[in-house]
Motif scaffolding. Structure first.
Motif, mmCIF file in Angstrom:
data_model
loop_
_atom_site.group_PDB
_atom_site.id
_atom_site.type_symbol
_atom_site.label_atom_id
_atom_site.label_comp_id
_atom_site.label_asym_id
_atom_site.label_seq_id
_atom_site.Cartn_x
_atom_site.Cartn_y
_atom_site.Cartn_z
ATOM 1 N N ILE A 22 -28.591 18.191 15.615
ATOM 2 C CA ILE A 22 -27.832 17.073 15.730
ATOM 3 C C ILE A 22 -28.461 15.833 15.311
ATOM 4 O O ILE A 22 -28.179 14.882 14.452
ATOM 5 N N ALA A 25 -29.408 15.780 11.765
ATOM 6 C CA ALA A 25 -28.442 16.284 10.895
ATOM 7 C C ALA A 25 -28.811 17.551 9.816
ATOM 8 O O ALA A 25 -28.573 17.452 8.742
ATOM 9 N N GLU A 59 -25.836 8.880 14.591
ATOM 10 C CA GLU A 59 -26.374 9.943 14.373
ATOM 11 C C GLU A 59 -25.398 11.228 14.624
ATOM 12 O O GLU A 59 -25.615 12.249 13.884
ATOM 13 N N GLU A 62 -23.089 11.206 11.602
ATOM 14 C CA GLU A 62 -23.819 11.836 10.539
ATOM 15 C C GLU A 62 -24.131 13.484 10.558
ATOM 16 O O GLU A 62 -23.787 14.231 9.383
ATOM 17 N N ALA A 63 -24.190 13.909 11.549
ATOM 18 C CA ALA A 63 -24.424 15.441 11.905
ATOM 19 C C ALA A 63 -23.217 16.159 11.636
ATOM 20 O O ALA A 63 -22.896 16.979 11.054
ATOM 21 N N TYR A 64 -21.887 15.347 12.152
ATOM 22 C CA TYR A 64 -20.690 15.896 12.110
ATOM 23 C C TYR A 64 -20.086 15.877 10.617
ATOM 24 O O TYR A 64 -19.683 16.835 9.977
ATOM 25 N N VAL A 66 -22.166 16.346 7.980
ATOM 26 C CA VAL A 66 -23.027 17.375 7.208
ATOM 27 C C VAL A 66 -22.320 18.681 7.729
ATOM 28 O O VAL A 66 -22.032 19.580 6.776
ATOM 29 N N ALA A 86 -20.560 7.170 10.370
ATOM 30 C CA ALA A 86 -21.270 7.758 9.394
ATOM 31 C C ALA A 86 -21.451 6.951 8.072
ATOM 32 O O ALA A 86 -22.458 7.108 7.355
#
Length: 90
Positions: A22, A25, A59, A62-64, A66, A86
């Motif tokens: 996470i 990302a 952060e 952004e990971a979500y 991705v 994001a």
């Protein structure tokens, strides 16, 4: 805290690895596990995990994004808060 996610996978993801995925990302080795975290875990616990591990909301967002892009999985309950974050982080 984080326990077992309803995910019958051949290998388990640790909290430390989930944190790294996470925070960076980067989900290349763990796409299904991270997707399950974002879709099967309640938003309250997702935000709690992030806070506990020093992951900012941007952060997390952004990971979500991705995960959503790479897997097609999404969580409408998280999305309304995370997607605007994001977009502004880029």
């Amino acid at each position: 805290m984080l326990a077992t996610v309803n995910a019958p996978f051949k290998r388990d993801i640790s909290a430390a690895i989930l944190h790294q995925c996470i925070a960076r990302a980067e989900i290349s080795e763990w796409p299904v596990h991270v997707a399950a975290f974002f879709t099967d875990v309640s938003p309250r616990l997702v935000f709690g995990f992030a806070a506990l591990h020093g992951i900012s909301k941007s952060e997390l967002a952004e990971a979500y994004v991705v995960v959503k892009t790479k897997t097609g999985e999404h969580n409408p309950d998280l999305e309304s808060e995370l997607v605007p974050l994001a977009a502004s982080a880029r």
